[in-house]
Design a protein around this motif. Structure first.
Motif, short mmCIF file in Angstrom:
data_model
loop_
_atom_site.label_atom_id
_atom_site.label_comp_id
_atom_site.label_asym_id
_atom_site.label_seq_id
_atom_site.Cartn_x
_atom_site.Cartn_y
_atom_site.Cartn_z
N ALA A 131 -43.94 28.23 14.53
CA ALA A 131 -43.05 28.17 15.70
C ALA A 131 -42.27 26.85 15.78
CB ALA A 131 -43.84 28.38 16.99
N GLY A 132 -42.72 25.83 15.07
CA GLY A 132 -42.04 24.54 15.10
C GLY A 132 -42.42 23.72 16.30
N LYS A 133 -41.54 22.78 16.66
CA LYS A 133 -41.78 21.89 17.80
C LYS A 133 -41.17 22.50 19.05
CE LYS A 133 -41.88 17.68 15.07
NZ LYS A 133 -41.31 16.34 14.89
N GLY A 134 -41.82 22.25 20.17
CA GLY A 134 -41.30 22.74 21.44
C GLY A 134 -42.06 22.13 22.60
N ARG A 135 -41.51 22.36 23.79
CA ARG A 135 -42.15 21.85 25.01
C ARG A 135 -42.62 23.01 25.86
NH1 ARG A 135 -38.98 18.03 28.58
NH2 ARG A 135 -37.93 19.99 29.03
N THR A 136 -43.70 22.77 26.58
CA THR A 136 -44.18 23.73 27.56
C THR A 136 -44.41 22.98 28.88
OG1 THR A 136 -46.47 23.35 26.87
CG2 THR A 136 -45.31 25.25 25.89
N LEU A 137 -44.50 23.74 29.95
CA LEU A 137 -44.83 23.18 31.25
C LEU A 137 -46.20 23.72 31.63
CD1 LEU A 137 -44.05 21.65 33.88
CD2 LEU A 137 -43.12 23.84 34.70
N ALA A 138 -47.15 22.83 31.84
CA ALA A 138 -48.49 23.22 32.29
C ALA A 138 -48.59 22.95 33.78
CB ALA A 138 -49.54 22.43 31.52
N HIS A 139 -49.09 23.95 34.50
CA HIS A 139 -49.22 23.87 35.96
C HIS A 139 -50.68 24.16 36.30
CE1 HIS A 139 -47.33 24.67 40.05
NE2 HIS A 139 -48.62 24.84 40.23
N ILE A 140 -51.37 23.17 36.87
CA ILE A 140 -52.80 23.34 37.18
C ILE A 140 -52.92 24.25 38.40
CG2 ILE A 140 -54.94 22.19 37.86
CD1 ILE A 140 -53.99 19.80 36.16
N ALA A 183 -51.67 27.21 33.96
CA ALA A 183 -50.72 28.17 33.43
C ALA A 183 -49.74 27.41 32.55
CB ALA A 183 -49.97 28.86 34.57
N VAL A 184 -49.34 28.03 31.43
CA VAL A 184 -48.40 27.43 30.50
C VAL A 184 -47.10 28.22 30.55
CG1 VAL A 184 -47.95 26.81 28.10
CG2 VAL A 184 -50.27 26.61 29.04
N LEU A 185 -46.01 27.50 30.81
CA LEU A 185 -44.70 28.11 30.99
C LEU A 185 -43.71 27.63 29.94
CD1 LEU A 185 -44.82 27.34 34.76
CD2 LEU A 185 -44.98 29.63 33.81
N ASP A 186 -42.72 28.46 29.66
CA ASP A 186 -41.66 28.16 28.70
C ASP A 186 -40.57 27.38 29.42
OD1 ASP A 186 -39.78 28.13 26.67
OD2 ASP A 186 -39.42 30.29 26.70
N GLU A 221 -40.37 28.64 35.43
CA GLU A 221 -41.20 27.78 36.26
C GLU A 221 -42.05 28.63 37.19
OE1 GLU A 221 -40.22 24.10 37.87
OE2 GLU A 221 -38.73 23.61 36.36
N ALA A 222 -41.78 29.93 37.24
CA ALA A 222 -42.55 30.84 38.07
C ALA A 222 -43.85 31.22 37.36
CB ALA A 222 -41.74 32.09 38.38
N GLU A 228 -45.71 33.72 37.48
CA GLU A 228 -45.82 35.09 36.97
C GLU A 228 -45.15 35.26 35.60
OE1 GLU A 228 -42.58 34.82 40.08
OE2 GLU A 228 -44.72 34.44 40.12
N ARG A 229 -44.42 34.26 35.14
CA ARG A 229 -43.80 34.32 33.80
C ARG A 229 -44.55 33.43 32.80
NH1 ARG A 229 -39.17 36.24 32.36
NH2 ARG A 229 -38.57 34.37 31.24
N ARG A 230 -45.79 33.13 33.11
CA ARG A 230 -46.58 32.26 32.23
C ARG A 230 -46.74 32.89 30.85
NH1 ARG A 230 -51.86 31.94 35.67
NH2 ARG A 230 -50.33 32.26 37.25
N MET A 231 -46.74 32.02 29.84
CA MET A 231 -46.99 32.46 28.47
C MET A 231 -48.48 32.65 28.24
SD MET A 231 -44.28 30.27 26.16
CE MET A 231 -44.91 28.66 26.60
N ALA A 232 -49.28 31.86 28.94
CA ALA A 232 -50.74 31.93 28.79
C ALA A 232 -51.39 31.22 29.96
CB ALA A 232 -51.18 31.28 27.48
N THR A 233 -52.67 31.50 30.13
CA THR A 233 -53.50 30.81 31.10
C THR A 233 -54.71 30.28 30.36
OG1 THR A 233 -52.81 32.33 32.85
CG2 THR A 233 -54.81 31.03 33.25
#
Length: 180
Positions: free
Chosen positions: A70-79, A91-94, A104-105, A107-112
């Motif tokens: 997948a290469g390099k990228g950023r995710t947003l983690a929300h506790i 939750a990990v978001l794209d 940032e919602a 419900e669109r998390r990539m994973a928990t």
């Protein structure tokens, strides 16, 4: 999981390890996301957002990730769950929209992801788990290119995530036991 698992089933995997340290010490290590990045094969570094300086309910951080495919990228983690010395879930978001619209919602998390700590035999049983989806991710991008191989793609990713968890749990165990 059986061979017929689909992304829409929210596939998951988990691992656990016994740590010869009290839950307070293990908790301190799992809440130190900068230290966790040192034990992770994919998470390279983190940046706290919104003035946060550590794990807390609602705190968010950007994760800088690297994967051989997948290469390099950023995710947003929300506790999303924070029970001291017991449970840490995020939750990990794209955040950059690599796999669809930036998310940032929750419900669109990539994973928990979660860490659960249980006092056990003079130490701590540390359990790590992840649930994939429901939002778009690198995995959904691969599945879209090869829908006939969805089950195999998911099985491969779950094995890969499990190996990453093994490495992370080993690093947490070493750090927590070294401190005692």
């Amino acid at each position: 999981m059986g061979d017929d698992v689909r992304y829409s089933d929210r596939p998951s995997t988990e691992r656990e390890v016994f740590v010869a340290a009290e839950p307070a010490r293990v908790w301190a290590v799992v809440c130190d996301v900068e230290e966790l990045a040192q034990g992770s094969p994919e998470l390279m570094r983190t940046e706290w957002l919104d003035g946060a300086t550590g794990a807390a309910l609602g705190a968010r951080y950007v994760g800088h990730n690297e994967h051989p495919v997948a290469g390099k990228g950023r995710t947003l983690a929300h506790i999303t769950e924070f029970e001291p010395e017991r449970l840490l879930t995020w939750a990990v978001l794209d955040v950059d929209g690599r796999f669809g619209e930036p998310a940032e919602a929750l419900e669109r998390r990539m994973a928990t992801w979660s860490f659960r700590l249980t006092p056990a035999d003079g130490g701590t049983l540390l359990h790590q788990s992840t649930v994939i989806g429901p939002g778009p991710s690198g995995l959904t991008a691969v599945i879209a290119r090869m829908p006939e191989k969805e089950e195999a793609v998911i099985a491969y990713r779950l094995r890969e995530l499990g190996e990453g968890m093994d490495a992370t749990l080993k690093a947490v165990k070493q750090a927590a036991e070294k401190a005692d």
